[in-house]
Design a protein around this motif. Structure first.
Motif, short mmCIF file in Angstrom:
data_model
loop_
_atom_site.label_atom_id
_atom_site.label_comp_id
_atom_site.label_asym_id
_atom_site.label_seq_id
_atom_site.Cartn_x
_atom_site.Cartn_y
_atom_site.Cartn_z
N TYR A 83 0.83 -1.21 0.00
CA TYR A 83 0.00 0.00 0.00
C TYR A 83 0.87 1.26 0.00
O TYR A 83 0.70 2.17 -0.82
N TYR A 84 1.82 1.32 0.94
CA TYR A 84 2.65 2.53 1.03
C TYR A 84 3.64 2.62 -0.12
O TYR A 84 4.02 3.71 -0.55
N TYR A 85 4.04 1.48 -0.67
CA TYR A 85 4.91 1.52 -1.83
C TYR A 85 4.14 2.07 -3.03
O TYR A 85 4.69 2.84 -3.83
N ASN A 86 2.87 1.69 -3.15
CA ASN A 86 2.05 2.24 -4.24
C ASN A 86 1.90 3.75 -4.11
O ASN A 86 1.90 4.47 -5.11
N LYS A 87 1.79 4.22 -2.85
CA LYS A 87 1.73 5.67 -2.64
C LYS A 87 3.02 6.34 -3.12
O LYS A 87 3.01 7.42 -3.71
N GLY A 91 3.70 9.01 -6.37
CA GLY A 91 4.25 10.34 -6.10
C GLY A 91 3.73 10.97 -4.83
O GLY A 91 4.07 12.14 -4.53
N LEU A 92 2.90 10.26 -4.07
CA LEU A 92 2.34 10.83 -2.85
C LEU A 92 3.35 10.79 -1.71
O LEU A 92 3.26 11.57 -0.77
N LEU A 93 4.28 9.85 -1.74
CA LEU A 93 5.31 9.73 -0.70
C LEU A 93 6.65 9.51 -1.38
O LEU A 93 6.74 8.90 -2.44
N SER A 94 7.70 10.03 -0.71
CA SER A 94 9.04 9.68 -1.17
C SER A 94 9.35 8.27 -0.72
O SER A 94 8.66 7.70 0.13
N ARG A 95 10.40 7.65 -1.28
CA ARG A 95 10.79 6.29 -0.88
C ARG A 95 11.12 6.25 0.61
O ARG A 95 10.73 5.33 1.33
N ALA A 96 11.82 7.27 1.08
CA ALA A 96 12.20 7.31 2.52
C ALA A 96 10.96 7.43 3.39
O ALA A 96 10.84 6.78 4.44
N GLN A 97 9.99 8.28 2.96
CA GLN A 97 8.75 8.41 3.74
C GLN A 97 7.97 7.10 3.76
O GLN A 97 7.42 6.71 4.78
N ALA A 98 7.93 6.44 2.61
CA ALA A 98 7.21 5.16 2.55
C ALA A 98 7.85 4.15 3.49
O ALA A 98 7.17 3.45 4.25
N LEU A 99 9.20 4.04 3.46
CA LEU A 99 9.90 3.11 4.35
C LEU A 99 9.67 3.46 5.81
O LEU A 99 9.48 2.59 6.66
N LYS A 100 9.72 4.75 6.12
CA LYS A 100 9.52 5.19 7.51
C LYS A 100 8.12 4.82 8.00
O LYS A 100 7.94 4.32 9.13
N THR A 101 7.12 5.06 7.16
CA THR A 101 5.74 4.74 7.55
C THR A 101 5.57 3.24 7.73
O THR A 101 4.93 2.76 8.69
N ILE A 102 6.13 2.47 6.80
CA ILE A 102 6.06 1.00 6.91
C ILE A 102 6.69 0.54 8.21
O ILE A 102 6.15 -0.31 8.93
N GLU A 103 7.86 1.12 8.56
CA GLU A 103 8.55 0.74 9.80
C GLU A 103 7.68 1.05 11.02
O GLU A 103 7.54 0.22 11.93
N GLU A 104 7.06 2.23 11.03
CA GLU A 104 6.23 2.61 12.18
C GLU A 104 5.05 1.66 12.33
O GLU A 104 4.71 1.24 13.44
N VAL A 105 4.42 1.30 11.20
CA VAL A 105 3.27 0.39 11.26
C VAL A 105 3.71 -0.98 11.75
O VAL A 105 3.07 -1.60 12.61
#
Length: 769
Positions: A83-87, A91-105
Motif C-alpha cells: 500500500y505505502y509503496y504504491n503511494k 508520487g504521494l510519498l518519497s521512498r524514505a517516507q514510505a519506508l519510515k511509515t512502513i517501519e512505524e506500522v
C-alpha cells in the motif's frame, strides 16, 4: 434305581435337565462376568485411546493454527508494505517516507506476548527491528538468517539466545518477501508463548464431538484450573468456585498424566456419581486433555444383557424340555429317511423334498428342509442372474466414472463462463473509461483461453485431437490435468502438487495431457481401496553424461523432471519388469486395458525424453519423466469493459466463491452500484468472518461447489446462526443439492451459473426491497 422304570421320554428329559441346566447356568454366569470385564476394559481403552488421539489432534491443530496465525500477520503486513509503496510510486510519498511509515506500522504491532515483526534484506542487513541497537547490522552469519535469505518466503523454526539469557529458547517465524523494497518481512514468536497464538475454535468442535456412554465427554483444562474446552463449564475456573467439586481437578493437576476414579455431583443431581477419567499433559501449551465417563453408564448394557440372558435361559429350558419330552423311540425310521434325503441333496439334487405333512418334529423338520431346498434352488437361479448382471454393472460403473468427470468439467466451465460474462458486462459499463475497459477486455480474453484449454482437455480425454508439437508450458497442463483428476477421484486420496519450474518443452499438449492423466490414474488405482497421497512435482534438472535410465544413457543437457508418486501397493520386481509391456495389467477385469504405461513410454520416447520407476511393495511407486527444455517466451493477453446506470444500494454484501475472476467481477460491479462488498475464497473463511458478527451483512452470495466446505453446508451453518438472512446460491453443477433442497433449507434464491450481473443486481434489489 428309580431311573430304570421311567419311560424313555422321561429318561431323555431327566438326563437333559441334570446335565444341561447346571452347564447353562455356569456358562451364563461366566458370560455375564466376561461381558462385565470386557465392557470395563473397552471403556478404559476407549478413554485412553481417545485421550491419546485428542492430544495428537490438538498438537496438530494447534501447530497449524499457529503457523496460519503467523502467516496471516505476515501477509497482512505485506499488503501494508504494498500500500505505502504504491503511494510512493504514485508520487504521494518519497521512498524514505514510505519506508519510515512502513517501519512505524510494523513496529506498532505485537505478536503474542513478546513476539515482534522485523525485516532484513536479501544481503542479511537488518532494516526494521524493535531494538534500535540491532537495526542496520549485518546478521547474515546466523544459520536461520541464511535460510531466510535463501527461501525468503515460508515458515522457519530455530533456537535463539538473547543477550543476558542463560540458555537458548525455541522460536518460530513466518516470512514473506516484498521485492520492490527488498524486504523479507518476518513475524516471529517464542514457542513457549504459542498458547497465546492458538485459536481454540480450530479444534473445539472436534473435542466436544467425542461422547462416551450416555453423558461422558472429553474436555481440556489449563494448569491454572480454567476450563478451555468443556461442554458445560467452559470459561470457568474450578479452583475458584463452589458450584462444582474441585478436588478431582486438584488431583488431576497434581498428577498431570494418568487415570483417576472420583465422584462428581452436577448442580441438578441429588447425589454424586462415580466417574472414570484418563488424562494427559500437554506441557508445550500448559494444558491437560481428559476423557471421562460415568461408571454406571459403562455397565448399563449389563442390565439389558442380564434380562436377555435370563429370558433366553427360560425359553431355552422350556423349549428344550418340551422337545426332548416329545422325542420317541420310533425316531430311527424317520432319521434314516432324513439321512437318505440329505445325501441326495448333498450330491446336488436340489429337487429332493421330505414329507412335511406330519405334525410332529419330523413334519416341522421336513417343512424347514423343504424351505431350505427351495431357497437353494432360488439361490442357484439368482447366481446365474448375478453373473449376467456383473457385465452390465461393469458398464454402469464406467458410465458413472464418465459422469463424475463430466460434473467436474461442468463446474469448471461454468466458472470460466461466469468470469467472461461478468467482465464483458463490466467492460460494457466502462466504455468511457479506456483504462478499465482495457483491463476487463484482458480478463475476457484470458477466460476465453481458459475455456479453450478446458475444451482441449475434454477432447484429450476422449482422444479425438490431432497431435502437434509446439513450445509448451508443461506446468499449465499439469495443473489442468490435476483439476480434472480432483473432480473424479475420491476425497480419501489427497493430491499434493509442487510446481518448481515453469520452463517450456517442445511437445504436443494432448499427448502430454495423456502422459499425466495415465500416470495419475495409475497412481489413483493403486490407492483406491486404502486411500493415500498422490504427489506431483515439476522441476528443472541438468543431466551430465553419467546418468542413465533402464541402462540407456541420457543425453547431457537441461531437462524438466515430472515426478508422480503414490503411496499405494507398489510393484514387485516381476511386475516392474512387465510394467511397460502393452496389455499387461494387474487390475481386475473391467478396470483397465493394460495399455496406459506402454502408451506413456511411447509418447515420452517420441518427445526425446526418458522415464524411470522407483517402487517397493507396500511403499508405493514413483514415476520420473524427463523431457528436454526449449527457450521460453511469453505472450500477454488483453480484455474489455462498459458503463450503464443501474439501480444499486448501500447495503453490506458477502460474496463467497473459490474462483478469483468471479469474485473480482462481482465485487467491482456491486461496489460500483454503491454496495459495501467483502469477498471470501472459501466457505470456512467466510463462516469464520460471519460468526464473529452475524449482523454485519445484509445479504450473502455464495458458490455451491468449493473446496473444504460447500455452499450448501456454509448456507446451513449461516442460517443456523442467523435464520432469515437472504442467501443467493449460485451453482454450475451439483448432483446432491437441488433447488428444492435449497429452498427447503431457507436459501432465498437458487441461481444457475453463469450469472448475468444486471440480473444479479435486480435480484439483490428484489430480495432486499
Amino acid at each position: 434305581m428309580f431311573f430304570k422304570p421311567l419311560k424313555f421320554k422321561n429318561k431323555i428329559l431327566l438326563t437333559f435337565l441334570s446335565v444341561f441346566v447346571p452347564l447353562i447356568l455356569m456358562g451364563s454366569t461366566l458370560a455375564y462376568l466376561q461381558v462385565k470385564q470386557v465392557l470395563q476394559a473397552d471403556i478404559e481403552k476407549e478413554l485412553q485411546d481417545t485421550t491419546d488421539h485428542l492430544v495428537n489432534l490438538i498438537r496438530t491443530s494447534a501447530s497449524v493454527s499457529i503457523k496460519n496465525r503467523l502467516q496471516a500477520i505476515a501477509e497482512k503486513n505485506l499488503d501494508i508494505a504494498q500500500y505505502y509503496y504504491n503511494k510512493h510510486m504514485s508520487g504521494l510519498l518519497s521512498r524514505a517516507q514510505a519506508l519510515k511509515t512502513i517501519e512505524e506500522v510494523f513496529l506498532s504491532q505485537s505478536v503474542g506476548i513478546s513476539g515482534y515483526i522485523y525485516c532484513i534484506n536479501s544481503n542479511g542487513m537488518v532494516l526494521i527491528h524493535p531494538n534500535d541497537g540491532v537495526k542496520d547490522t549485518d546478521v547474515s552469519g546466523f544459520d536461520f538468517v541464511k535460510n531466510q535469505m535463501e527461501i525468503k518466503d515460508g515458515y522457519l523454526e530455530y533456537d535463539w539466545k538473547n543477550p543476558g539469557e542463560a540458555t537458548e529458547r525455541a522460536k518460530a517465524l513466518h516470512m514473506v518477501y516484498f521485492k520492490p523494497l527488498d524486504l523479507i518481512i518476518s513475524v516471529s514468536s517464542y514457542r513457549e508463548e504459542f498458547d497465546y497464538l492458538v485459536n481454540i475454535d480450530d479444534f473445539r468442535d472436534s473435542i466436544l464431538a467425542y461422547k462416551f456412554g450416555k453423558t461422558g465427554y472429553a474436555y481440556v483444562f489449563n494448569e491454572q484450573g480454567w476450563a478451555i474446552v468443556h461442554p458445560n463449564i467452559q470459561g470457568v475456573n474450578l479452583l475458584d468456585q463452589t458450584m462444582y467439586p474441585n478436588e478431582p481437578l486438584k488431583q488431576i493437576l497434581k498428577q498431570k498424566t494418568g487415570k483417576l476414579n472420583y465422584f462428581w455431583k452436577n448442580p441438578n443431581e441429588p447425589e454424586p456419581r462415580e466417574k472414570i477419567v484418563y488424562f494427559q499433559h500437554l506441557p508445550e501449551y500448559k494444558w491437560i486433555v481428559a476423557s471421562s465417563s460415568y461408571v454406571e453408564e459403562v455397565f448399563a448394557p449389563l442390565k439389558t444383557f442380564q434380562i436377555v440372558l435370563i429370558i433366553s435361559l427360560i425359553i431355552v429350558l422350556v423349549l428344550s424340555a418340551g422337545i426332548t419330552y416329545l422325542v420317541s423311540g420310533s425316531v430311527t425310521k424317520p432319521l434314516a429317511a432324513l439321512m437318505d434325503t440329505l445325501a441326495r441333496g448333498i450330491d446336488g439334487d436340489f429337487s429332493v423334498r421330505m414329507d412335511d405333512t406330519g405334525r410332529d418334529e419330523f413334519g416341522r423338520l421336513g417343512r424347514h428342509f423343504n424351505s431350505f431346498m427351495d431357497q437353494l434352488e432360488q439361490y442357484k437361479q439368482a447366481a446365474r442372474e448375478r453373473k449376467n448382471l456383473a457385465v452390465q454393472l461393469e458398464k454402469l460403473q464406467k458410465m458413472e466414472a464418465i459422469g463424475t468427470l463430466a460434473g467436474g468439467i461442468a463446474h469448471d466451465f461454468n466458472n470460466i463462463l461466469s468470469g467472461i460474462l461478468g467482465y464483458a458486462q463490466l467492460a460494457e459499463l466502462n466504455l468511457e473509461s479506456p483504462v478499465k475497459a482495457k483491463g476487463h477486455i484482458a480478463q475476457i480474453t484470458k477466460g476465453a483461453h481458459r475455456a479453450a484449454r478446458l475444451t482441449q482437455q475434454i477432447l484429450t480425454f476422449s482422444r479425438q485431437t490431432e497431435y502437434e508439437k509446439q513450445p509448451l508450458n508443461l506446468y499449465l497442463v499439469v495443473k489442468e490435468a490435476l483439476k480434472l483428476m480432483r473432480s473424479s477421484i475420491p476425497t480419501t486420496i489427497e493430491i499434493k502438487e509442487n510446481i518448481v519450474s515453469k520452463a517450456k518443452i517442445l511437445a504436443d499438449p494432448t499427448q502430454m495431457h495423456q502422459v499425466i492423466m495415465n500416470l495419475c490414474t495409475n497412481a489413483y488405482h493403486s490407492m483406491s481401496e486404502i486411500g493415500g497421497t498422490l504427489s506431483v512435482q515439476l522441476e528443472e534438472v541438468e543431466i551430465s553424461g553419467d546418468r542413465d535410465v533402464f541402462g540407456n544413457p541420457m543425453d547431457p543437457g537441461k531437462y524438466i523432471e515430472l515426478w508422480i508418486m503414490d503411496t499405494g501397493f507398489g510393484m514387485d520386481d516381476e511386475t516392474l519388469a512387465k510394467a511397460f509391456d502393452p496389455y499387461f495389467t494387474t487390475k481386475e477385469v473391467g478396470k483397465g486395458t493394460g495399455f496406459g504405461l506402454s502408451l506413456v513410454h511411447a509418447i515420452v520416447e517420441e518427445h526425446g525424453g526418458y522415464i524411470k520407476v522407483n517402487t517397493r511393495v507396500g511403499r508405493g511407486s514413483s514415476f520420473y519423466v524427463y523431457l528436454p527444455l526449449v527457450n521460453q517466451d511469453e505472450t500477454p493477453h488483453t480484455v474489455e469493459s462498459k458503463e450503464t446506470s443501474l439501480r444499486g444500494g448501500i447495503e453490506s454484501i458477502m460474496v463467497v466463491d473459490d474462483e478469483k475472476d468471479i469474485r473480482g467481477v462481482v465485487q467491482e460491479f456491486l461496489s460500483g452500484c454503491g454496495y459495501r462488498v467483502r469477498t471470501f475464497e472459501d466457505g470456512a473463511k467466510a463462516f469464520e468472518a460471519f460468526e464473529k458478527d452475524p449482523d454485519q451483512f445484509d445479504l450473502i452470495i455464495t458458490d455451491m461447489t468449493m473446496p473444504g466446505m460447500t455452499g450448501a453446508e456454509f448456507s446451513i451453518r449461516v442460517l443456523t446462526l442467523r435464520p432469515g438472512i437472504p442467501i443467493i446460491l449460485c451453482t454450475g453443477y451439483s448432483e446432491t443439492f437441488s433447488e428444492a433442497d435449497a429452498l427447503e433449507t431457507g436459501i432465498r434464491k437458487y441461481v444457475q451459473k453463469p450469472v448475468e450481473t444486471r440480473s444479479l443486481a435486480a435480484l439483490i434489489r428484489e430480495i432486499l426491497d
